[in-house]
Design an enzyme around this catalytic site. Structure first.
Site, PDB file in Angstrom:
ATOM      1  N   LEU A  63       0.860  -1.191   0.000  1.00  0.00           N
ATOM      2  CA  LEU A  63       0.000   0.000   0.000  1.00  0.00           C
ATOM      3  C   LEU A  63       0.889   1.232   0.000  1.00  0.00           C
ATOM      4  CD1 LEU A  63      -2.661  -1.007   2.672  1.00  0.00           C
ATOM      5  CD2 LEU A  63      -3.207  -0.277   0.357  1.00  0.00           C
ATOM      6  N   SER A  64       0.588   2.182  -0.878  1.00  0.00           N
ATOM      7  CA  SER A  64       1.315   3.454  -0.864  1.00  0.00           C
ATOM      8  C   SER A  64       0.867   4.295   0.326  1.00  0.00           C
ATOM      9  CB  SER A  64       1.063   4.226  -2.165  1.00  0.00           C
ATOM     10  OG  SER A  64       1.615   3.553  -3.270  1.00  0.00           O
ATOM     11  N   ALA A  65       1.622   5.341   0.621  1.00  0.00           N
ATOM     12  CA  ALA A  65       1.286   6.231   1.728  1.00  0.00           C
ATOM     13  C   ALA A  65      -0.026   6.961   1.440  1.00  0.00           C
ATOM     14  CB  ALA A  65       2.408   7.248   1.945  1.00  0.00           C
TER      15      ALA A  65
END
Length: 359
Positions: A63-65
């Site tokens: 998951l990206s930020a």
């Protein structure tokens, strides 16, 4: 990448921080972020990190930020009925939020390299549809995920209104991405360490805008051991909804509008804020001094104020055991579900209208 905003205690707290930092700027993006709990896309045991503005990776799951996803959602400028392609769709978190905005007459496709991640995304999507009350508050375009390398998409595939690539794109792959975009469409992708928004203004013209400095892992270009080219990735078709499905969409829309009108006629719900006990600060006690023989002895000098505070403190101590405990906040009622269950319809039809949700 991340850490641009403070960590939140829960999903709403995280969204509040992203709004304050101006990563989330529009109501529709805010509503989508609040509807999908980021923690639901974390594995058990890792959820404590879900509301930090940090990327997360475990095996192939990534998951990206939150600040990155916020900028992506804003840059895509999503509208109802658009077609969306997510290259490197991962857990399906972003695709699910997009589906809440583009609605049931949009197209929502994702391509993911790893089969185990696609299975994970499908499980998360099923959990959202079956158990989240947010599903009933929106008209949803369900994502469809396929396994494959997004650099091997079949050349005769459809073009899309909106495209996002969640991996670093090398300069020599830029045109490959652009040709999948419709005229007037928007492509958002990281290229040369910049999250970039590309708008196709004509058959052979584009406009580019840098959004944010980022660091993404590069796209994986696979090759077979025998040197042959990998199989082309066939994207899902742009299918037309059945008459039965269309009927469900419009019946749910009608009932939802009725529920909203009834709620507006009753006026906003007033919540009584919890009262906090005021902490009493005792003023410093004043001492007076008297001489006894040749010694100076301090003696407390009582005042009416001291006596009053002492009396009230004792009463508060006595009341602690008799105070009624605060009642927990009542859970919100799913009004759409209740209204459908009360319709004079056969039970199988009610179950269909509710997407066979159990709650």
């Amino acid at each position: 990448m991340g850490g641009a905003v403070s960590a939140g205690e829960d999903n709403d707290d995280l969204i509040d921080n992203l709004k304050e930092a101006q990563y989330i700027r529009t109501d529709k993006v805010e509503q989508a972020f609040r509807a999908i709990d980021r923690g639901d896309y974390y594995l058990e045991g890792y959820r404590d990190n879900a509301y930090k503005d940090l990327a997360w990776k475990h095996g192939n799951i990534h998951l990206s930020a939150p600040c990155i996803y916020s900028e992506v959602m804003e840059a895509l400028n999503l509208q109802q009925g658009l077609s969306f392609l997510n290259l490197g769709s991962g857990t399906g978190y972003l695709s699910t939020m997009v589906g809440l905005i583009i609605g049931p007459f949009g197209v929502n496709h994702g391509v993911e390299l790893h089969k185990d991640v696609v299975e994970y995304a499908k499980d998360r999507l099923e959990e959202f549809i079956r158990n989240s009350d947010s599903f009933d508050k929106f008209e949803f375009c369900e994502p469809s995920f396929v396994v494959g390398n997004c650099l091997e998409i079949s050349s005769d595939s459809h073009q899309y209104d909106r495209i996002y690539c969640g991996a670093g794109v090398q300069k020599d792959h830029e045109n490959y991405m652009k040709v999948m975009l419709k005229v007037g469409g928007i492509l958002v992708m990281p290229i040369e360490d910049q999250l970039t928004q590309i708008t196709r203004t004509g058959q052979s013209s584009w406009e580019s805008k840098n959004i944010l400095a980022v660091s993404f892992a590069p796209l994986v270009q696979q090759s077979r051991n025998d040197g042959s080219k990998p199989d082309a990735v066939v994207l899902p078709p742009f299918s037309v909804r059945s008459l039965q499905d269309l009927a469900r969409i419009y019946i749910r829309r009608t009932v939802r509008n009725l529920v909203n009108e009834e709620a507006l006629s009753k006026g906003p719900v007033q919540r009584v804020p919890q009262k906090r006990k005021r902490r009493r600060c005792r003023p410093p006690r004043i001492n007076t001094y008297v001489f006894v023989g040749n010694q100076l002895i301090p003696e407390p000098m009582e005042s009416e104020e001291d006596e009053r505070i002492e009396k009230e403190s004792k009463e508060e101590e006595q009341d602690k055991d008799t105070v009624e405990p605060l009642k927990p906040e009542e859970p919100q009622v799913n009004l759409l579900r209740d209204k459908i269950l009360n319709l004079p319809l056969p039970e199988p039809l009610k179950a269909y209208l509710l997407y066979y949700r159990e709650k």
